[in-house]
Design an enzyme around this catalytic site. Structure first.
Site, PDB file in Angstrom:
ATOM      1  N   ASP A   1      -2.533  -6.579   2.305  1.00 62.66           N
ATOM      2  CA  ASP A   1      -1.094  -6.751   2.122  1.00 62.66           C
ATOM      3  C   ASP A   1      -0.510  -7.733   3.121  1.00 62.66           C
ATOM      4  O   ASP A   1       0.710  -7.839   3.250  1.00 62.66           O
ATOM      5  CB  ASP A   1      -0.380  -5.401   2.234  1.00 62.66           C
TER       6      ASP A   1
ATOM      7  N   LYS B   1       0.849  -1.187   0.000  1.00 63.94           N
ATOM      8  CA  LYS B   1       0.000   0.000   0.000  1.00 63.94           C
ATOM      9  C   LYS B   1       0.886   1.239   0.000  1.00 63.94           C
ATOM     10  O   LYS B   1       1.853   1.319   0.759  1.00 63.94           O
ATOM     11  CB  LYS B   1      -0.921   0.001   1.216  1.00 63.94           C
TER      12      LYS B   1
ATOM     13  N   ASP C   1       1.273  -6.053  18.744  1.00 61.18           N
ATOM     14  CA  ASP C   1       0.213  -5.558  17.885  1.00 61.18           C
ATOM     15  C   ASP C   1      -0.996  -6.493  17.925  1.00 61.18           C
ATOM     16  O   ASP C   1      -0.854  -7.708  17.777  1.00 61.18           O
ATOM     17  CB  ASP C   1       0.764  -5.454  16.454  1.00 61.18           C
TER      18      ASP C   1
ATOM     19  N   GLU D   1      -1.427  -4.385  22.696  1.00 61.35           N
ATOM     20  CA  GLU D   1      -2.416  -3.532  22.043  1.00 61.35           C
ATOM     21  C   GLU D   1      -3.746  -4.293  22.067  1.00 61.35           C
ATOM     22  O   GLU D   1      -4.179  -4.888  21.083  1.00 61.35           O
ATOM     23  CB  GLU D   1      -2.027  -3.203  20.600  1.00 61.35           C
TER      24      GLU D   1
END
Length: 431
Positions: A140, A61, A174, A203
Site C-alpha cells: 500500500d 489494507k 519511522d 526507529e
C-alpha cells in the site's frame, strides 16, 4: 560520534505512544485530548502520536488502512478530526506540561499520495513498468527516491510546516535507517535552526544516526528482543547483561535508547506483553525504567493493563477503563525516574555498577549513582525461585522501596529467598 545536549525535559522523561485510532471509542483527536490529564497524572512527559495524516485508498489494507500509508504530509486524517482538533490537542498537551512528538514516515508515501500526482516522476523509485516501486512487502506504499535532492527539500519543508504552524516538539522517525543518513544530518540541522529544543527519536539502531548531534534517541530493539527471550526461557539473564556491557561502547554517552515492553508493532504482530512475557511482564517493565541509557515508553492500553493485540488496519478500540492498579504501577515508575537523577539518560545518569551475587544466570544486582542520588536494583530475572546471597559493601544502608514507599535497611550481607520474577528497587533515603 558527537555528544549532544538534549531538550531539558527529556533527560528524565517517560514517553507515551498514542494509538489515536484505538485509544477511544471515537478514535478522534478530540476524544484523545480528553485522556491527556490522566496520562499527565500518571507522569507522562511526552506523547508520541502515531501518524495522524490522511491514509491512502489504493491498495488499502483492512477497512481503514495503515497509518503509515500517507497521502498528504501536511493534513489531518478526517476520520480523526480537523486541523483545529489537532491544534487543540497540542494546546491541551502543552497546557498540561507535556510535549507532542509526530510520527514521521520519510521512506515512502501512499500509492495515491498527492506527491505522486503533483511532483515529477523522479520523486519516486520506479519499477520496470514505470509504476512507483513497492518497498519490502508494503504493497500500500510507494518508495520515495532519495537520489533526487528535491525529495529532501520536500520532506524538510513538510516537517518545518508542523514545527512552524502547529507547534509540535519533535518527531519519531519511522524506519529511519531506510533513507540516507545524510538526509537526517542535513534536515535535522535545518530544523534545529527553527526549533533549538527539537527532540528526535529514530526507529533504528544504526550508530551513525547520532553523528553531528542529529538524533536524541533511538530504539533499543535488540535489548527488547532479549527481554522477550529471557521471559520465554530461550536465554538466561546473562545474555541481557552481556548486551548492556557491549552496548556501552557502541554509542556516544549522550545517546538515549528507547526501552519498552510493547509498542504498536510488537502489540499488533507479536502480541501484548502479557502474551510475550507472561509472568515476567512486571519485572521487565520495571527494568526498562532502571537500565542505563533507557528512555522508557508506555504504549496505548498498558496504562490500564489491557491484555489485547490491537487490530492494525481496523477499528478495535480500548474499552473504557478507569485508572487502576496498572496505572498506579506506572505512576510509581514515572515518579522513580523523575525523582532520581541517577536514572537519567542522555549522559546525565549513573552507569551500572554490579554487585556480584551467587546466581548471576538469574539475578541482577546493580547500582546507579549520580551525585548524592543512588538507586539499587535487585531483580530475579528468571522463572526460578532462588536463594540469593550477595554482599553490598559500601552500598549497605537505609533506603526506600520505590514500589511500596516503605523504608528498608539493606544489610552488608544479604541472604534471602526470591520468588520467580521478583524484584526490589531501592532509593537512597532522604533522612
Amino acid at each position: 560520534m558527537d555528544a549532544m545536549n538534549h531538550p531539558e525535559w527529556s533527560y528524565q522523561a517517560v514517553i507515551y505512544e498514542m494509538n489515536v485510532r484505538q485509544l477511544t471509542h471515537e478514535g478522534s483527536l478530540r476524544a484523545a485530548a480528553a485522556r491527556l490529564p490522566m496520562l499527565r497524572d500518571m507522569g507522562i512527559d511526552a506523547v508520541w502520536l502515531m501518524p495522524v495524516y490522511p491514509i491512502g485508498v489504493e491498495g488499502r489494507k483492512g477497512s481503514l488502512g495503515s497509518y503509515y500509508s500517507i497521502r498528504d504530509y501536511c493534513a489531518i486524517n478526517p476520520e480523526m478530526g480537523t486541523m483545529a482538533d489537532f491544534d487543540a490537542f497540542v494546546a491541551e498537551a502543552h497546557r498540561l506540561g507535556m510535549k507532542v512528538l509526530l510520527d514521521w514516515v520519510a521512506n515512502h508515501t501512499a500509492r495515491d499520495a498527492r506527491w505522486i500526482v503533483e511532483k515529477p516522476a523522479d520523486w519516486y523509485e520506479r519499477d520496470a513498468s514505470g509504476a512507483p516501486a513497492v518497498p519490502w512487502d508494503w504493497t500500500d506504499t510507494a518508495k520515495l527516491n532519495y537520489a533526487n535532492r528535491a525529495v529532501w527539500e520536500g520532506e524538510a519543508e513538510a516537517m518545518e510546516f508542523w514545527l512552524r504552524e502547529h507547534g509540535v516538539d519533535g518527531f519519531r522517525c519511522d524506519m529511519a535507517m531506510l533513507v540516507p543518513v545524510e538526509f537526517w544530518h542535513e534536515t535535522v540541522r535545518r530544523l534545529r535552526l527553527m526549533k533549538p529544543d527539537l527532540f528526535m527519536l529514530a526507529e533504528a539502531e544504526e550508530t551513525n544516526l547520532f553523528e553531528h548531534g542529529t538524533f536524541d534517541a533511538c530504539y533499543a530493539w535488540q535489548m527488547h528482543h532479549l527481554m522477550n527471550d529471557v521471559a520465554q526461557g530461550r536465554v538466561r539473564v546473562t545474555a541481557l547483561r552481556d548486551y548492556i556491557y557491549a552496548d556501552r561502547g557502541r554509542y556516544p554517552e549522550s545517546a538515549m535508547r528507547l526501552t519498552f515492553t510493547s509498542n504498536h508493532d510488537e502489540n499488533s504482530w507479536s502480541g501484548s506483553e502479557f502474551t510475550r512475557m507472561g509472568a515476567a511482564r512486571e519485572i521487565m517493565a520495571a527494568f526498562t525504567f532502571v537500565v542505563p541509557r533507557g528512555l522508557p515508553l508506555v504504549y496505548t492500553g498498558q496504562e490500564v493493563g489491557y491484555d489485547h493485540s490491537f487490530a492494525f488496519f481496523d477499528r478495535d478500540p480500548l474499552p473504557d477503563a478507569a485508572p487502576n492498579a496498572f496505572t498506579e504501577f506506572y505512576r510509581r515508575l514515572t515518579a522513580l525516574r523523575h525523582n532520581h537523577p541517577a536514572l537519567a539518560s542522555g549522559g546525565r545518569g549513573g552507569g551500572m555498577v554490579e554487585i556480584r551475587n551467587n546466581a548471576e544466570d538469574c539475578l541482577m544486582t546493580f547500582v546507579r549513582e549520580a551525585g548524592d542520588d543512588r538507586v539499587v536494583a535487585v531483580m530475579n530475572l528468571s522463572p526460578y525461585a532462588i536463594h540469593a546471597d550477595y554482599r553490598t559493601g559500601i552500598y549497605a544502608g537505609r533506603y526506600i522501596d520505590a514500589m511500596t514507599g516503605l523504608p528498608l535497611l539493606l544489610a552488608e550481607h544479604v541472604e534471602e529467598d526470591m520468588a520467580p520474577w521478583s524484584y526490589r528497587i531501592l532509593t537512597r533515603s532522604r533522612e
